[in-house]
Design a protein around this motif. Structure first.
Motif, PDB file in Angstrom:
ATOM      1  N   UNK A   5     111.261  30.473 -37.339  1.00  0.00           N
ATOM      2  CA  UNK A   5     110.650  29.826 -38.488  1.00  0.00           C
ATOM      3  C   UNK A   5     111.571  28.854 -39.199  1.00  0.00           C
ATOM      4  N   UNK A   6     112.470  28.192 -38.440  1.00  0.00           N
ATOM      5  CA  UNK A   6     113.342  27.200 -39.054  1.00  0.00           C
ATOM      6  C   UNK A   6     114.698  27.728 -39.467  1.00  0.00           C
ATOM      7  N   UNK A   7     114.949  29.043 -39.321  1.00  0.00           N
ATOM      8  CA  UNK A   7     116.237  29.621 -39.662  1.00  0.00           C
ATOM      9  C   UNK A   7     116.807  30.324 -38.448  1.00  0.00           C
ATOM     10  N   UNK A   8     118.156  30.331 -38.341  1.00  0.00           N
ATOM     11  CA  UNK A   8     118.791  30.982 -37.218  1.00  0.00           C
ATOM     12  C   UNK A   8     119.047  32.450 -37.537  1.00  0.00           C
ATOM     13  N   UNK A   9     118.781  33.306 -36.546  1.00  0.00           N
ATOM     14  CA  UNK A   9     119.100  34.718 -36.659  1.00  0.00           C
ATOM     15  C   UNK A   9     119.900  35.115 -35.440  1.00  0.00           C
ATOM     16  N   UNK A  10     120.736  36.149 -35.560  1.00  0.00           N
ATOM     17  CA  UNK A  10     121.533  36.590 -34.428  1.00  0.00           C
ATOM     18  C   UNK A  10     120.618  37.106 -33.335  1.00  0.00           C
ATOM     19  N   UNK A  11     120.918  36.761 -32.067  1.00  0.00           N
ATOM     20  CA  UNK A  11     120.111  37.236 -30.963  1.00  0.00           C
ATOM     21  C   UNK A  11     120.984  37.439 -29.747  1.00  0.00           C
ATOM     22  N   UNK A  12     120.442  38.142 -28.760  1.00  0.00           N
ATOM     23  CA  UNK A  12     121.220  38.485 -27.574  1.00  0.00           C
ATOM     24  C   UNK A  12     121.240  37.318 -26.603  1.00  0.00           C
ATOM     25  N   UNK A  13     122.427  36.739 -26.427  1.00  0.00           N
ATOM     26  CA  UNK A  13     122.590  35.653 -25.464  1.00  0.00           C
ATOM     27  C   UNK A  13     124.069  35.506 -25.160  1.00  0.00           C
ATOM     28  N   UNK A  14     124.473  34.443 -24.487  1.00  0.00           N
ATOM     29  CA  UNK A  14     125.860  34.281 -24.077  1.00  0.00           C
ATOM     30  C   UNK A  14     126.157  32.837 -23.751  1.00  0.00           C
ATOM     31  N   UNK A  15     127.434  32.571 -23.422  1.00  0.00           N
ATOM     32  CA  UNK A  15     127.811  31.239 -22.993  1.00  0.00           C
ATOM     33  C   UNK A  15     127.073  30.852 -21.722  1.00  0.00           C
ATOM     34  N   UNK A  16     126.740  31.848 -20.926  1.00  0.00           N
ATOM     35  CA  UNK A  16     126.008  31.574 -19.687  1.00  0.00           C
ATOM     36  C   UNK A  16     124.663  30.927 -19.989  1.00  0.00           C
ATOM     37  N   UNK A  17     123.959  31.455 -20.993  1.00  0.00           N
ATOM     38  CA  UNK A  17     122.649  30.896 -21.323  1.00  0.00           C
ATOM     39  C   UNK A  17     122.778  29.498 -21.903  1.00  0.00           C
ATOM     40  N   UNK A  18     123.831  29.245 -22.705  1.00  0.00           N
ATOM     41  CA  UNK A  18     124.050  27.911 -23.254  1.00  0.00           C
ATOM     42  C   UNK A  18     124.341  26.918 -22.133  1.00  0.00           C
ATOM     43  N   UNK A  19     125.203  27.307 -21.192  1.00  0.00           N
ATOM     44  CA  UNK A  19     125.522  26.422 -20.072  1.00  0.00           C
ATOM     45  C   UNK A  19     124.295  26.134 -19.227  1.00  0.00           C
ATOM     46  N   UNK A  20     123.478  27.159 -19.007  1.00  0.00           N
ATOM     47  CA  UNK A  20     122.252  26.974 -18.231  1.00  0.00           C
ATOM     48  C   UNK A  20     121.320  25.992 -18.918  1.00  0.00           C
ATOM     49  N   UNK A  21     121.182  26.137 -20.245  1.00  0.00           N
ATOM     50  CA  UNK A  21     120.310  25.245 -21.003  1.00  0.00           C
ATOM     51  C   UNK A  21     120.813  23.809 -20.954  1.00  0.00           C
ATOM     52  N   UNK A  22     122.129  23.616 -21.088  1.00  0.00           N
ATOM     53  CA  UNK A  22     122.694  22.263 -21.039  1.00  0.00           C
ATOM     54  C   UNK A  22     122.510  21.638 -19.657  1.00  0.00           C
ATOM     55  N   UNK A  23     122.687  22.446 -18.608  1.00  0.00           N
ATOM     56  CA  UNK A  23     122.462  21.942 -17.252  1.00  0.00           C
ATOM     57  C   UNK A  23     121.013  21.533 -17.054  1.00  0.00           C
ATOM     58  N   UNK A  24     120.099  22.308 -17.628  1.00  0.00           N
ATOM     59  CA  UNK A  24     118.685  21.988 -17.488  1.00  0.00           C
ATOM     60  C   UNK A  24     118.340  20.702 -18.233  1.00  0.00           C
ATOM     61  N   UNK A  25     118.892  20.536 -19.442  1.00  0.00           N
ATOM     62  CA  UNK A  25     118.661  19.301 -20.185  1.00  0.00           C
ATOM     63  C   UNK A  25     119.235  18.096 -19.446  1.00  0.00           C
ATOM     64  N   UNK A  26     120.376  18.291 -18.819  1.00  0.00           N
ATOM     65  CA  UNK A  26     121.004  17.194 -18.079  1.00  0.00           C
ATOM     66  C   UNK A  26     120.133  16.752 -16.910  1.00  0.00           C
ATOM     67  N   UNK A  27     119.515  17.699 -16.230  1.00  0.00           N
ATOM     68  CA  UNK A  27     118.705  17.355 -15.063  1.00  0.00           C
ATOM     69  C   UNK A  27     117.295  16.924 -15.431  1.00  0.00           C
TER      70      UNK A  27
END
Length: 208
Positions: A55-77
């Motif tokens: 809803x427009x605010x950030x809350x702590x959630x379960x993720x990792x650097x792996x998920x960030x890298x995956x997302x960046x790779x997907x945006x790049x492609x």
């Protein structure tokens, strides 16, 4: 002066459904991360290094650097995001960089979409801000005069919670904020000293 609702094309009388909340042509960094997390939940239940949007605010959630890298790779492609390459290089060179907290994200300067040109877009997801029905645009405090480092909060938020550097100029925003805080404290200290000296001089005048 237009209101926040007018700047962001929001009609309060109409409740927002999840499918209506974001009117985008393509994914944001936060959206890709959420999709990755949901499909790999069992491996990341105890890792709280990033945040997700709620809803427009950030809350702590379960993720990792792996998920960030995956997302960046997907945006790049998918979106031909040139800056995704730069962000991946930053992660590779300094994977333990300290990120910001959700309170810091709340302090970021909000930018009304009406103040931006029609062609202005988020450097991370390459989505034009005005193509979003409900844009939430922020400007990073890079400390550079007249800098225009604007981002969609759904893209810059996950990045900053892992790495505190600006994707555009690589300025560490935490260091900029710390230096700003120190300058304010020094100005307050000097002002108090001057007030004390003036009070002391006024006291001697009484006896003069």
């Amino acid at each position: 002066m237009s209101t926040y609702d007018e700047d962001h094309n929001i009609t309060r009388a109409q409740p927002l459904q999840d499918s209506q909340r974001r009117g985008r042509n393509h994914e944001t960094l936060s959206g890709i991360i959420d999709s990755f997390i949901h499909s790999h939940r069992t491996n990341h239940d105890n890792d709280n290094t990033l945040g997700s949007l709620d809803g427009g605010r950030f809350t702590e959630s379960a993720t990792s650097l792996e998920s960030l890298s995956t997302a960046l790779n997907q945006l790049r492609s998918m979106e031909n995001s040139d800056i995704a390459d730069s962000l991946l290089d930053i992660l590779d060179s300094n994977p333990k960089q300290k990120g910001v907290n959700s309170e810091f994200l709340d302090t970021l300067e909000r930018v009304p979409v009406s103040q931006l040109p029609d062609e202005e877009f988020c450097p991370i997801c390459t989505n034009k801000f005005k193509d979003d029905r409900y844009p939430l645009i922020v400007k990073l405090p890079c400390g550079i005069k007249n800098s225009k480092h604007f981002f969609d909060l759904e893209c810059i938020g996950p990045w900053l919670m892992t790495n505190s550097t600006c994707p555009m100029c690589r300025t560490n925003v935490l260091e900029v904020e710390e230096n700003r805080r120190k300058r304010i404290e020094e100005e307050i200290r000097k002002a108090r000293e001057e007030d004390s000296e003036e009070e002391a001089e006024e006291g001697w005048d009484i006896y003069g």
